[in-house]
Design a protein around this motif. Sequence first.
Motif, PDB file in Angstrom:
ATOM      1  N   SER A   1       0.900  -1.216   0.068  1.00  0.00           N
ATOM      2  CA  SER A   1       0.031   0.252   0.043  1.00  0.00           C
ATOM      3  C   SER A   1       0.943   1.139   0.032  1.00  0.00           C
ATOM      4  O   SER A   1       2.107   1.059   0.163  1.00  0.00           O
ATOM      5  N   ARG A   2       0.140   2.505  -0.324  1.00  0.00           N
ATOM      6  CA  ARG A   2       1.049   3.843  -0.283  1.00  0.00           C
ATOM      7  C   ARG A   2       0.255   4.873   0.437  1.00  0.00           C
ATOM      8  O   ARG A   2      -0.928   4.607   0.016  1.00  0.00           O
ATOM      9  N   ASP A   3       1.084   5.889   1.040  1.00  0.00           N
ATOM     10  CA  ASP A   3       0.447   7.055   1.551  1.00  0.00           C
ATOM     11  C   ASP A   3       1.158   8.068   0.682  1.00  0.00           C
ATOM     12  O   ASP A   3       2.163   8.420   1.274  1.00  0.00           O
ATOM     13  N   ASN A   4       0.652   8.482  -0.338  1.00  0.00           N
ATOM     14  CA  ASN A   4       1.372   9.442  -1.105  1.00  0.00           C
ATOM     15  C   ASN A   4       1.605  10.839  -0.174  1.00  0.00           C
ATOM     16  O   ASN A   4       2.436  11.714  -0.217  1.00  0.00           O
TER      17      ASN A   4
ATOM     18  N   LYS B   1       2.220  10.899   2.723  1.00  0.00           N
ATOM     19  CA  LYS B   1       3.519  10.724   3.704  1.00  0.00           C
ATOM     20  C   LYS B   1       4.832  10.415   2.917  1.00  0.00           C
ATOM     21  O   LYS B   1       5.651   9.992   3.378  1.00  0.00           O
TER      22      LYS B   1
END
Length: 132
Positions: free
Chosen positions: A71-74, A76
């Motif tokens: 998953s990714r949190d762009n 952050k």
Amino acid sequence: QLQLVESGGGLVQPGGSLRLSCAASGFTRNYYAIGWFRQAPGKEREGVSCINSRGSRTNYADSVKGRFTISRDNAKNTVYLLMNSLKPEDTAVYYCAAAYWGPVFDPSRLCVPSVSKEYDYWGQGTQVTVSS
């Protein structure tokens, strides 16, 4: 220049879980697909998983499907790899790498978790050891 730093590795018992993080700095706009790779002693580096630049499509190696989640949190600038049901054969140094996809987003484009020239920015790796 994009820099990647992995963290979250460690020693875990078989069946346990770990979450790896890949923090990006430098040129961090959402123009990059990110892949996770691993290399065990005496073996070639292999692809584990990847995620497209907006986090809408993912891909996994057969050996980790159903156990690992990327998953990714762009906001952050961070990509995660949640690893469940770990096995001794998952023991390796895990690396994240970035592939430049540019500013034009193609929702149909699927990343491929394979070691190639497409991934031209690499982190230093984090050790994952699965052992009782």
